[in-house]
Design an enzyme around this catalytic site. Sequence first.
Site, short mmCIF file in Angstrom:
data_model
loop_
_atom_site.label_atom_id
_atom_site.label_comp_id
_atom_site.label_asym_id
_atom_site.label_seq_id
_atom_site.Cartn_x
_atom_site.Cartn_y
_atom_site.Cartn_z
N PRO A 279 0.83 -1.21 0.00
CA PRO A 279 0.00 0.00 0.00
C PRO A 279 0.86 1.26 0.00
O PRO A 279 1.90 1.31 0.66
CB PRO A 279 -0.79 -0.11 1.31
CG PRO A 279 0.13 -0.87 2.22
CD PRO A 279 0.89 -1.84 1.35
N ARG A 281 -0.65 5.01 -1.39
CA ARG A 281 -1.59 6.12 -1.22
C ARG A 281 -2.44 5.98 0.04
O ARG A 281 -2.68 6.97 0.76
CB ARG A 281 -2.50 6.15 -2.45
CG ARG A 281 -3.45 7.32 -2.53
CD ARG A 281 -4.47 7.10 -3.65
NE ARG A 281 -3.86 6.72 -4.90
CZ ARG A 281 -3.43 7.58 -5.83
NH1 ARG A 281 -3.59 8.86 -5.65
NH2 ARG A 281 -2.88 7.13 -6.95
N ARG A 317 -0.59 16.59 -9.45
CA ARG A 317 -1.69 15.66 -9.68
C ARG A 317 -2.85 16.26 -10.48
O ARG A 317 -3.38 15.59 -11.37
CB ARG A 317 -2.18 15.05 -8.36
CG ARG A 317 -1.08 14.25 -7.64
CD ARG A 317 -1.60 13.48 -6.43
NE ARG A 317 -2.53 12.45 -6.82
CZ ARG A 317 -3.85 12.55 -6.76
NH1 ARG A 317 -4.41 13.64 -6.27
NH2 ARG A 317 -4.61 11.56 -7.18
N TYR A 321 -3.29 14.12 -13.73
CA TYR A 321 -4.39 13.13 -13.68
C TYR A 321 -5.76 13.78 -13.61
O TYR A 321 -6.74 13.09 -13.29
CB TYR A 321 -4.27 12.28 -12.40
CG TYR A 321 -2.96 11.64 -12.10
CD1 TYR A 321 -2.34 10.80 -13.02
CD2 TYR A 321 -2.34 11.82 -10.86
CE1 TYR A 321 -1.15 10.17 -12.71
CE2 TYR A 321 -1.16 11.20 -10.54
CZ TYR A 321 -0.56 10.38 -11.47
OH TYR A 321 0.60 9.77 -11.14
N CYS A 346 3.86 29.42 -15.92
CA CYS A 346 3.41 29.85 -17.24
C CYS A 346 2.93 28.68 -18.08
O CYS A 346 3.54 28.29 -19.07
CB CYS A 346 4.53 30.59 -17.95
SG CYS A 346 5.05 32.01 -16.99
N GLU A 347 1.84 28.06 -17.62
CA GLU A 347 1.20 26.95 -18.32
C GLU A 347 -0.28 27.04 -17.96
O GLU A 347 -0.63 27.22 -16.79
CB GLU A 347 1.69 25.59 -17.77
CG GLU A 347 3.15 25.31 -17.90
CD GLU A 347 3.51 24.63 -19.22
OE1 GLU A 347 2.60 24.24 -19.96
OE2 GLU A 347 4.72 24.53 -19.48
N TYR A 375 2.05 10.93 -3.71
CA TYR A 375 2.26 11.34 -5.11
C TYR A 375 2.16 12.86 -5.24
O TYR A 375 1.59 13.38 -6.20
CB TYR A 375 1.25 10.61 -6.03
CG TYR A 375 1.31 9.13 -5.86
CD1 TYR A 375 2.44 8.42 -6.28
CD2 TYR A 375 0.29 8.42 -5.23
CE1 TYR A 375 2.52 7.05 -6.09
CE2 TYR A 375 0.38 7.04 -5.04
CZ TYR A 375 1.50 6.37 -5.47
OH TYR A 375 1.59 5.01 -5.27
C1 LIG Z 1 2.61 2.37 -7.19
C2 LIG Z 1 2.67 0.94 -6.78
C3 LIG Z 1 2.12 0.54 -5.55
C4 LIG Z 1 1.38 1.48 -4.64
O1 LIG Z 1 0.15 1.85 -5.16
P1 LIG Z 1 -0.89 2.68 -4.29
O2 LIG Z 1 -2.01 2.92 -5.20
O3 LIG Z 1 -0.21 3.92 -3.85
O4 LIG Z 1 -1.27 1.81 -3.13
C5 LIG Z 1 2.27 -0.78 -5.18
N1 LIG Z 1 2.92 -1.67 -5.98
C6 LIG Z 1 3.44 -1.33 -7.17
C7 LIG Z 1 4.13 -2.34 -7.99
C8 LIG Z 1 3.32 0.00 -7.61
O5 LIG Z 1 3.83 0.34 -8.79
#
Ligand SMILES: *Cc1c(COP(=O)(O)O)cnc(C)c1O
Length: 424
Positions: A279, A281, A317, A321, A346-347, A375
């Site tokens: 994990p 995020r 972000r 995204y 400047c974007e 992130y």
């Molecule tokens: C980015 C990533 C994660 C973490 O993803 P989250 O969405 O932040 O939990 C775990 N494993 C791999 C291989 C990743 O590239």
Amino acid sequence: MNHFELKDGVLHAEDVSLPAIADQVGTPFYCYSLSTLQRHYRVFAEAVAQAGNAPPLVAYAVKANPNQAVIAALAAEGAGADVVSLGEMKRALAAGVPADRIVFSGVGKTRAEMDAALAAGIFQFNLESLSEADMLSAAAQAAGRPARAAFRVNPDVDAGTHAKISTGRAENKFGIPIDTARDAFAHARSLGHIDLAGVAVHIGSQLTDLAPLETAFGHVGALIADLRADGHDIRTADLGGGLGIPYAPGDPEPPLPKAYGEMVQRTAAGWDVRLVFEPGRLITGNAGVLVSRVVRLKQNGERRFVIVDAAMNDLMRPALYDAYHQISAVQPGGETFTADIVGPVCESGDTFAQQRGMDRVDAGDLLVFRTAGAYSATMASTYNTRLLAPEVMVSGADWSVIRARRSYEELIAADSIPEWIRTR
Ligand SMILES: *Cc1c(COP(=O)(O)O)cnc(C)c1O
């Protein structure tokens, strides 16, 4: 659940007022709550504690927030680390993560990275191609010790998330197609220097539905049985990360770690493996905010712009995204208005929110961007020769700068001008 709350009308991180930090470190800055980090880790670890045949390895995905203080806080909770580069491995080791709790992921591992990870004695490499297996076997042979590895399989499952953070479809660069996995394992075994301990899967990030995860894990379970039938000694299954978190008020609530843990326990019940989780995020996202000061307000015809001193280089972000961040006043006065919240870069992409109903603010007021612990600081750049925002961690009434703002002199001195440039 997080520890950023209004106290007497002023937003606090735990017991520290954000304006007090702003006075000392200037704006913009990132602020993390230790209690929130710990809480998120504990809730997740507890939710998956009973899954698998041994206590699982919860390997925090360092890329979400690689600050040493963040990794160290999680290492103190017992977390391992999921790393995707030599730099991240060095960070994890320096922050106190034991080598045997480090998983090395990523499609582009180089020989130098493999050599360093073998020398460190990491837990496992997650392989993403046959040629990578060839390279790892050679590295292991040279190192004189077998390399413990899993193949990351691509189950061709739609994670139902943003295209740029979806990783489990056949067209994505990640993993090997799951229907080629038996051949890949046979090939890797024939190389002689890889201990093929497991299977790994990670289908994307910010997942708000358990169904695609459950489907992917079901495929993994079937593969484990096939691999055992082929004579492989499968002992681990790495189920990746990807659980989503709430960003916008009113968004559907992402599944709670408890529901995820129950699903995993059910799905993996007969696997007889130790589980690994990655994990990112979920642990750090809501444990951080970005604090910025309003530089000025500007009106273009009907359109009101709130121009802040943070920009897309600090928090990418929204530009990358189309991500939503809740943005509110650090000291809300009760009135609201509608505005576009933009940075000074400047974007046109340097826009955090358009036509957003928000707290009425004026020049000099502080704004907070919520859910900026993952992130966020780590994706920052110095575009427009802007200094990287400093990072602060709060614990109770204490706080410390955990990455200081550098000076313009240091930034500029990183370039060098060749002697000959003015003479040609
Ligand atoms: C980015 C990533 C994660 C973490 O993803 P989250 O969405 O932040 O939990 C775990 N494993 C791999 C291989 C990743 O590239």
